[in-house]
Motif scaffolding. Sequence first.
Motif, PDB file in Angstrom:
ATOM      1  N   GLU A  17       0.835  -1.197   0.000  1.00  0.00           N
ATOM      2  CA  GLU A  17       0.000   0.000   0.000  1.00  0.00           C
ATOM      3  C   GLU A  17       0.872   1.251   0.000  1.00  0.00           C
ATOM      4  OE1 GLU A  17      -3.818  -1.490   2.488  1.00  0.00           O
ATOM      5  OE2 GLU A  17      -1.937  -1.349   3.609  1.00  0.00           O
ATOM      6  N   VAL A  18       0.256   2.356  -0.432  1.00  0.00           N
ATOM      7  CA  VAL A  18       0.978   3.619  -0.496  1.00  0.00           C
ATOM      8  C   VAL A  18       0.315   4.662   0.396  1.00  0.00           C
ATOM      9  CG1 VAL A  18       1.782   3.197  -2.849  1.00  0.00           C
ATOM     10  CG2 VAL A  18      -0.315   4.495  -2.477  1.00  0.00           C
ATOM     11  N   ASN A  19       1.080   5.695   0.722  1.00  0.00           N
ATOM     12  CA  ASN A  19       0.573   6.856   1.439  1.00  0.00           C
ATOM     13  C   ASN A  19       0.033   7.814   0.380  1.00  0.00           C
ATOM     14  OD1 ASN A  19       0.568   9.574   2.516  1.00  0.00           O
ATOM     15  ND2 ASN A  19       1.616   8.737   4.292  1.00  0.00           N
ATOM     16  N   ILE A  20      -1.254   8.062   0.390  1.00  0.00           N
ATOM     17  CA  ILE A  20      -1.902   8.870  -0.650  1.00  0.00           C
ATOM     18  C   ILE A  20      -1.343  10.287  -0.689  1.00  0.00           C
ATOM     19  CG2 ILE A  20      -3.893   9.563   0.739  1.00  0.00           C
ATOM     20  CD1 ILE A  20      -3.898   8.723  -3.039  1.00  0.00           C
ATOM     21  N   SER A  21      -0.970  10.857   0.444  1.00  0.00           N
ATOM     22  CA  SER A  21      -0.405  12.216   0.453  1.00  0.00           C
ATOM     23  C   SER A  21       0.905  12.250  -0.327  1.00  0.00           C
ATOM     24  CB  SER A  21      -0.162  12.695   1.881  1.00  0.00           C
ATOM     25  OG  SER A  21      -1.381  12.779   2.578  1.00  0.00           O
ATOM     26  N   MET A  22       1.711  11.218  -0.172  1.00  0.00           N
ATOM     27  CA  MET A  22       2.982  11.167  -0.888  1.00  0.00           C
ATOM     28  C   MET A  22       2.752  10.943  -2.383  1.00  0.00           C
ATOM     29  SD  MET A  22       5.373   9.237   1.887  1.00  0.00           S
ATOM     30  CE  MET A  22       6.902   9.471   0.998  1.00  0.00           C
ATOM     31  N   VAL A  23       1.780  10.088  -2.732  1.00  0.00           N
ATOM     32  CA  VAL A  23       1.469   9.846  -4.147  1.00  0.00           C
ATOM     33  C   VAL A  23       0.993  11.136  -4.808  1.00  0.00           C
ATOM     34  CG1 VAL A  23      -0.099   8.658  -5.741  1.00  0.00           C
ATOM     35  CG2 VAL A  23       0.977   7.389  -3.899  1.00  0.00           C
ATOM     36  N   GLU A  24       0.105  11.869  -4.141  1.00  0.00           N
ATOM     37  CA  GLU A  24      -0.411  13.117  -4.710  1.00  0.00           C
ATOM     38  C   GLU A  24       0.717  14.118  -4.943  1.00  0.00           C
ATOM     39  OE1 GLU A  24      -3.437  14.026  -1.827  1.00  0.00           O
ATOM     40  OE2 GLU A  24      -4.977  12.954  -2.968  1.00  0.00           O
ATOM     41  N   ALA A  25       1.625  14.252  -3.983  1.00  0.00           N
ATOM     42  CA  ALA A  25       2.747  15.184  -4.130  1.00  0.00           C
ATOM     43  C   ALA A  25       3.669  14.732  -5.267  1.00  0.00           C
ATOM     44  CB  ALA A  25       3.526  15.292  -2.816  1.00  0.00           C
ATOM     45  N   TRP A  26       3.914  13.429  -5.368  1.00  0.00           N
ATOM     46  CA  TRP A  26       4.775  12.872  -6.411  1.00  0.00           C
ATOM     47  C   TRP A  26       4.162  13.112  -7.795  1.00  0.00           C
ATOM     48  CZ3 TRP A  26       3.882   8.006  -9.132  1.00  0.00           C
ATOM     49  CH2 TRP A  26       4.949   7.610  -9.924  1.00  0.00           C
ATOM     50  N   ILE A  27       2.881  12.832  -7.945  1.00  0.00           N
ATOM     51  CA  ILE A  27       2.224  13.025  -9.241  1.00  0.00           C
ATOM     52  C   ILE A  27       2.180  14.509  -9.602  1.00  0.00           C
ATOM     53  CG2 ILE A  27       0.007  12.863 -10.455  1.00  0.00           C
ATOM     54  CD1 ILE A  27      -0.384  10.120  -9.097  1.00  0.00           C
ATOM     55  N   ASN A 104       7.062   1.293   6.875  1.00  0.00           N
ATOM     56  CA  ASN A 104       7.375   1.329   8.310  1.00  0.00           C
ATOM     57  C   ASN A 104       6.100   1.389   9.142  1.00  0.00           C
ATOM     58  OD1 ASN A 104      10.151   1.446   7.771  1.00  0.00           O
ATOM     59  ND2 ASN A 104      10.047   3.666   7.517  1.00  0.00           N
ATOM     60  N   GLU A 105       6.207   0.849  10.337  1.00  0.00           N
ATOM     61  CA  GLU A 105       5.129   1.010  11.305  1.00  0.00           C
ATOM     62  C   GLU A 105       5.104   2.471  11.723  1.00  0.00           C
ATOM     63  OE1 GLU A 105       2.962  -1.397  12.588  1.00  0.00           O
ATOM     64  OE2 GLU A 105       3.792  -2.612  10.959  1.00  0.00           O
ATOM     65  N   LEU A 106       3.941   2.960  12.080  1.00  0.00           N
ATOM     66  CA  LEU A 106       3.833   4.335  12.557  1.00  0.00           C
ATOM     67  C   LEU A 106       4.487   4.467  13.933  1.00  0.00           C
ATOM     68  CD1 LEU A 106       0.201   5.196  11.429  1.00  0.00           C
ATOM     69  CD2 LEU A 106       2.353   5.811  10.317  1.00  0.00           C
ATOM     70  N   LEU A 151       1.168  12.648   7.137  1.00  0.00           N
ATOM     71  CA  LEU A 151       2.426  11.896   7.137  1.00  0.00           C
ATOM     72  C   LEU A 151       2.926  11.738   8.560  1.00  0.00           C
ATOM     73  CD1 LEU A 151       4.260  13.807   4.248  1.00  0.00           C
ATOM     74  CD2 LEU A 151       2.987  11.663   4.078  1.00  0.00           C
ATOM     75  N   ASP A 152       3.677  10.677   8.794  1.00  0.00           N
ATOM     76  CA  ASP A 152       4.260  10.423  10.112  1.00  0.00           C
ATOM     77  C   ASP A 152       5.637  11.083  10.195  1.00  0.00           C
ATOM     78  OD1 ASP A 152       4.785   9.462  12.631  1.00  0.00           O
ATOM     79  OD2 ASP A 152       5.233   7.415  11.982  1.00  0.00           O
ATOM     80  N   ILE A 153       5.615  12.421  10.176  1.00  0.00           N
ATOM     81  CA  ILE A 153       6.855  13.191  10.296  1.00  0.00           C
ATOM     82  C   ILE A 153       6.639  14.300  11.327  1.00  0.00           C
ATOM     83  CG2 ILE A 153       7.685  12.683   7.959  1.00  0.00           C
ATOM     84  CD1 ILE A 153       6.684  15.455   7.095  1.00  0.00           C
ATOM     85  N   ASN A 154       7.750  14.761  11.907  1.00  0.00           N
ATOM     86  CA  ASN A 154       7.674  15.744  12.993  1.00  0.00           C
ATOM     87  C   ASN A 154       7.050  17.068  12.573  1.00  0.00           C
ATOM     88  OD1 ASN A 154       8.600  14.184  15.095  1.00  0.00           O
ATOM     89  ND2 ASN A 154      10.747  14.713  14.743  1.00  0.00           N
ATOM     90  N   ALA A 155       6.994  17.380  11.284  1.00  0.00           N
ATOM     91  CA  ALA A 155       6.364  18.622  10.846  1.00  0.00           C
ATOM     92  C   ALA A 155       4.859  18.613  11.125  1.00  0.00           C
ATOM     93  CB  ALA A 155       6.609  18.845   9.347  1.00  0.00           C
ATOM     94  N   TYR A 156       4.251  17.420  11.202  1.00  0.00           N
ATOM     95  CA  TYR A 156       2.810  17.290  11.441  1.00  0.00           C
ATOM     96  C   TYR A 156       2.478  16.801  12.844  1.00  0.00           C
ATOM     97  CZ  TYR A 156       2.261  17.669   6.381  1.00  0.00           C
ATOM     98  OH  TYR A 156       2.274  18.098   5.085  1.00  0.00           O
ATOM     99  N   VAL A 157       3.244  15.852  13.344  1.00  0.00           N
ATOM    100  CA  VAL A 157       2.971  15.257  14.654  1.00  0.00           C
ATOM    101  C   VAL A 157       4.301  14.880  15.294  1.00  0.00           C
ATOM    102  CG1 VAL A 157       2.617  12.947  13.636  1.00  0.00           C
ATOM    103  CG2 VAL A 157       1.633  13.473  15.875  1.00  0.00           C
ATOM    104  N   ARG A 158       4.416  15.197  16.582  1.00  0.00           N
ATOM    105  CA  ARG A 158       5.696  14.930  17.256  1.00  0.00           C
ATOM    106  C   ARG A 158       5.427  14.478  18.685  1.00  0.00           C
ATOM    107  NH1 ARG A 158       7.518  21.316  17.866  1.00  0.00           N
ATOM    108  NH2 ARG A 158       6.275  21.730  19.739  1.00  0.00           N
ATOM    109  N   PRO A 159       6.452  13.892  19.323  1.00  0.00           N
ATOM    110  CA  PRO A 159       6.310  13.537  20.732  1.00  0.00           C
ATOM    111  C   PRO A 159       6.096  14.809  21.553  1.00  0.00           C
ATOM    112  CG  PRO A 159       8.315  12.566  19.804  1.00  0.00           C
ATOM    113  CD  PRO A 159       7.777  13.532  18.781  1.00  0.00           C
TER     114      PRO A 159
END
Length: 163
Positions: A17-27, A104-106, A151-159
């Motif tokens: 499966e793919v992350n739709i946000s990444m696919v949209e940005a790539w396309i 990767n696991e979230l 996306l599971d990155i610190n720009a959106y969500v962090r500890p």
Amino acid sequence: HEHDKSIVSTSSKFEGEVNISMVEAWIQRLIMEDGANLYRYKGVIAVKGKDEKFVFQGVGMMFSGNFQGSWKPGEKRESRFVFIGKDLDVAFLKEGFEACRVVNELRFAVGSTVEANIGTWEQGVVIKQWDDGNAYRIQLYSDNKHCWAPLDINAYVRPVRGG
């Protein structure tokens, strides 16, 4: 007659499966940068967090895509594309597509307290993973409203800082 050696076609397929946000940005990047050289492209994508297939096609900078038809029980969730165009960077296309794959696991389990970026950092609790194609659905402590981290990155969500 002679064939134009600059016209190439390429395809890529993987089970997963793919992350739709990444696919949209790539396309979007492909269309903006290579649209004039993209003669025809199409694909069917398995999106993490969605039961429907994402089907897309395009000619040059004209792109269309939407969710249609559900994956059948037991059907392999595969993602694939085909591109035909002039002077296409085949390796770049395949690597870009592979980079959208969820491998990767979230980082945060359901129930984890996190900080979500909603313009300012707000504390909340993860209430769902892979909600409608987004990595996380988070309920904010301040007003109980929900927000999503695509996306599971610190720009959106962090500890939680200092916690």
